[in-house]
Scaffold this motif. Structure first.
Motif, PDB file in Angstrom:
ATOM      1  N   HIS A 142      34.037  54.551  37.250  1.00 21.42           N
ATOM      2  CA  HIS A 142      34.195  54.724  35.802  1.00 21.42           C
ATOM      3  C   HIS A 142      33.669  53.519  35.031  1.00 21.42           C
ATOM      4  N   SER A 143      33.392  52.413  35.714  1.00 18.47           N
ATOM      5  CA  SER A 143      32.842  51.235  35.061  1.00 18.47           C
ATOM      6  C   SER A 143      31.378  51.100  35.477  1.00 18.47           C
ATOM      7  N   ARG A 144      30.676  50.190  34.828  1.00 16.83           N
ATOM      8  CA  ARG A 144      29.279  49.994  35.204  1.00 16.83           C
ATOM      9  C   ARG A 144      29.200  49.318  36.573  1.00 16.83           C
ATOM     10  N   PRO A 145      28.088  49.478  37.324  1.00 17.62           N
ATOM     11  CA  PRO A 145      27.941  48.835  38.638  1.00 17.62           C
ATOM     12  C   PRO A 145      28.021  47.308  38.513  1.00 17.62           C
ATOM     13  N   LEU A 146      28.553  46.693  39.526  1.00 16.50           N
ATOM     14  CA  LEU A 146      28.703  45.235  39.534  1.00 16.50           C
ATOM     15  C   LEU A 146      27.387  44.565  39.903  1.00 16.50           C
ATOM     16  N   ASP A 147      27.193  43.364  39.355  1.00 18.65           N
ATOM     17  CA  ASP A 147      26.016  42.577  39.704  1.00 18.65           C
ATOM     18  C   ASP A 147      26.233  41.776  40.994  1.00 18.65           C
ATOM     19  N   GLU A 148      27.478  41.457  41.281  1.00 19.77           N
ATOM     20  CA  GLU A 148      27.826  40.694  42.475  1.00 19.77           C
ATOM     21  C   GLU A 148      28.984  41.390  43.173  1.00 19.77           C
ATOM     22  N   PRO A 149      29.193  41.085  44.452  1.00 14.36           N
ATOM     23  CA  PRO A 149      30.337  41.684  45.148  1.00 14.36           C
ATOM     24  C   PRO A 149      31.640  41.428  44.401  1.00 14.36           C
ATOM     25  N   LEU A 150      32.580  42.314  44.620  1.00 18.94           N
ATOM     26  CA  LEU A 150      33.861  42.289  43.923  1.00 18.94           C
ATOM     27  C   LEU A 150      34.461  40.881  43.939  1.00 18.94           C
ATOM     28  N   GLU A 151      34.730  40.367  42.726  1.00 21.76           N
ATOM     29  CA  GLU A 151      35.189  38.997  42.595  1.00 21.76           C
ATOM     30  C   GLU A 151      36.667  38.855  42.986  1.00 21.76           C
ATOM     31  N   PRO A 152      37.079  37.645  43.371  1.00 19.90           N
ATOM     32  CA  PRO A 152      38.484  37.409  43.698  1.00 19.90           C
ATOM     33  C   PRO A 152      39.386  37.710  42.497  1.00 19.90           C
ATOM     34  N   GLU A 153      40.422  38.522  42.722  1.00 20.96           N
ATOM     35  CA  GLU A 153      41.338  38.915  41.655  1.00 20.96           C
ATOM     36  C   GLU A 153      42.423  39.804  42.258  1.00 20.96           C
ATOM     37  N   ASP A 154      43.507  40.019  41.482  1.00 20.14           N
ATOM     38  CA  ASP A 154      44.535  40.995  41.846  1.00 20.14           C
ATOM     39  C   ASP A 154      44.243  42.278  41.068  1.00 20.14           C
TER      40      ASP A 154
END
Length: 605
Positions: A142-154
């Motif tokens: 539902h969001s736009r594609p990421l430019d980098e692998p999924l970033e660290p976050e909860d």
């Protein structure tokens, strides 16, 4: 004011008592307005009504028994690795990961019921198709594609079953840790291809490698240089057949580069591929993998500094985990020629009394845990081939031994290490020594005769005989070997100077003395030696007794250590007179005797 009919009043009263609104003819009751699903979900529907007098009375909701949960609760993953989310649901369900506020919003639809697993590759989350990095359901981005692998976050996890929220959780993406490399070496006899696979989830069976490799940076040509890498976030990126750094290698590059090639020489570089004799062992269950480099095809330079190599792990842009090429782990190796040395522990001349065991020792540049076969071979008439296995220790040393108890003596043999003949071959002499005994002329003042030396191949005794061949003494048991200053105890006292014979005899059972045991012989001749042994005459002592008032007898002289030698008295010279003077008592007795004789002669006349 108009009055309501009595029947209508009764109906209204009954409705109030039952706690519900019942449409009645002539009374309009407004239906519930539609509310948002979130509000409706929070309201518990009333129970259905049953019982006498309730016929025709309706309820607004039925009891909802749908369920769903994340059985394992919150989950975490290192950025770049895969994570598995377990979902239990009683009916069709939807899992939401993240949301608009996270910049990453994905839903995964799960059909049917039961327990499903959703697997997310956090390194590949840059793909526009979520089904390229999510397995286990139908995914929608539902969001736009990421430019980098999924970033660290909860990231929030939500589970809806039949449109109703049933559980929430957290997906924690942790930063990648620091990578580290270590150097090891493994014996050239190790076979890496035998253990590819066999581990968990496609990992290699690393147990055999770990049991044979040892820490170290110096590697003999032909052995394996092993680079162990503690990985973080490279689980899905590692392509074990390609570590060239290309897109096919997912941006991972491993190479071995010569550090000091010398002037006007390009540095020799070996990229970790099959053609470079490199094997990769993944062991992601323990967050590590091994790069195993077969050095048998690498040329050894005469200058040692040109045999040094730096092993590096680099992340290129294609990895998605690094901007440009970044070296994340490095270690070094120094290659050298193979060498093996071997020598007997004591001497290349082995006597039977040394031991039945012939021990050898050696050293090598080969990797610890390398197994050698040491050989001892003779082609003499009594030919033999003895083999001994040995293993190189962590210091590069090894030992082996041969049992020579059944090997013929008096022969030469060749000793060497298999596959290293030219370096280690040498001659060994298995000696069959001649038995010998040596006795010197001597003067004996006690009860033992000294034997100067004796050489006893298989143990035995030195026996002493007199000139008549009678045994008059012997030594204690002599172990196999050379002996000096051996004492032979006399069993018969000897007093006169005489020639004694020392001969070498074998031992009886259990090394006991056996008078009938055979003597050692050479070419049929008994091994012996003779010497003149002088026994000095023992002096006699006359003891003058101390008389008491009642003593009238002369006391007996004390005994000498040896019996007094009996000698022949001197022959008389024809004269009646003795040259020995007479004592006064003897002279008086002679005069009295002569007077009595003359008196008898006078009577007779």
């Amino acid at each position: 004011m108009p009055h309501a009919p009595t029947s209508l009043v009764l109906v209204l009263a009954l409705s109030l008592l039952l706690g519900t609104a019942t449409p009645v003819s002539g009374v309009a009751v407004a239906p519930d307005r539609e509310r948002p699903a979130a509000v409706l979900d929070d309201a518990s529907p009333p129970a259905s009504i049953s019982g006498p007098g309730t016929a025709g009375i309706g309820v607004s909701h039925q009891v909802d028994d749908a369920s769903g949960s994340f059985p394992e609760g919150n989950v975490s993953v290192t950025r770049g690795d895969e994570v598995t989310i377990t979902v239990s649901h009683s009916d069709a369900a939807t899992v939401t990961i993240g949301g608009p506020e996270y910049g990453f919003h994905v839903t995964v639809d799960l059909g049917g019921s039961g327990t499903d697993e959703i697997v997310i590759d956090t390194r590949s989350t840059t793909d526009s198709d979520p089904n390229a990095f999510i397995e286990g359901g139908s995914a929608t981005l539902h969001s736009r594609p990421l430019d980098e692998p999924l970033e660290p976050e909860d990231y929030l996890l939500r589970l809806d079953v039949d449109g109703v929220e049933r559980d929430v959780g957290t997906l924690t993406v942790e930063p990648r840790g620091e990578l580290r490399a270590e150097s090891f070496r493994a014996p050239g006899a190790f076979e890496p291809d035998e253990y590819l696979g066999g581990g968990e989830d496609g990992d290699a069976d690393v147990g055999p490698l770990q049991s044979t490799m040892t820490a170290g940076t110096t590697v003999a040509r032909g052995d394996y240089a092993v680079m162990r890498i503690e990985e973080s976030g490279l689980e899905t990126a590692l392509n074990t057949s390609d570590l060239t750094g290309s897109a096919a290698a997912n941006g991972l590059e491993v190479n071995f580069t010569q550090t000091e090639p010398g002037p006007n020489h390009a540095a020799r570089a070996l990229v970790a591929t099959d053609s470079a004799n490199v094997t990769v062992y993944p062991n992601f269950a323990n967050d590590e993998f091994y790069v195993i480099w077969d050095t048998s095809g690498v040329d050894i330079e005469s200058q040692s500094e040109r045999n040094r190599y730096r092993a590096t792990l680099t992340l290129t842009e294609e990895s998605g985990l690094s901007e440009g090429s970044t070296t994340v782990a490095t270690t070094t190796f120094t290659l050298q020629r193979q060498s093996v040395s071997l020598s007997p522990t004591n001497d290349s001349v082995h006597y039977p009394w040394d031991d039945a065991t012939f021990a050898v020792e050696g050293s090598t540049t080969r990797a610890p845990n390398t197994e050698f076969e040491v050989r001892l071979r003779s082609t003499d008439p009594n030919a033999f081939l003895e083999l001994a296995d040995t293993t190189v220790d962590e210091d590069g040393n090894f030992e082996a031994s041969f049992d020579l108890s059944d090997v013929s003596r008096g022969t030469n043999a060749t000793l060497w290490v298999r596959d290293h003949f030219l370096e280690t071959a040498q001659e060994v002499h298995l000696v069959a020594p001649d038995p010998t005994v040596r006795i010197e002329n001597q003067t004996v003042t006690g009860t033992t005769v000294e034997i100067e030396r004796a050489e006893v191949p298989n143990g035995g005794f030195v026996r002493i005989e007199d000139e008549s061949g009678e045994s008059v003494g012997r030594s204690d048991y002599l172990e196999p070997g050379r002996h000096v200053n051996v004492s032979a105890e006399l069993g018969t006292p000897l007093f006169e100077t005489q020639r004694l014979r020392a001969e070498l005899v074998r031992a009886g059972d259990e090394d006991a003395y056996d008078p009938s045991a055979a003597a050692y012989a050479i070419d049929g001749n008994v091994v012996n030696d003779t010497a003149v042994v002088d026994f000095p005459e023992a002096t006699t002592e006359t003891v003058t007794p101390t008389r008491t008032a009642t003593e009238t007898e002369t006391s007996t002289p004390t005994a000498t250590p040896y019996p007094v030698v009996t000698r022949t008295p001197l022959a008389p010279d024809g004269a009646s007179q003795s040259s020995l003077p007479l004592s006064p008592g003897v002279a008086i007795a002679a005069v009295l005797g002569a007077a009595l004789l003359l008196a008898r002669r006078g009577d007779a006349s």
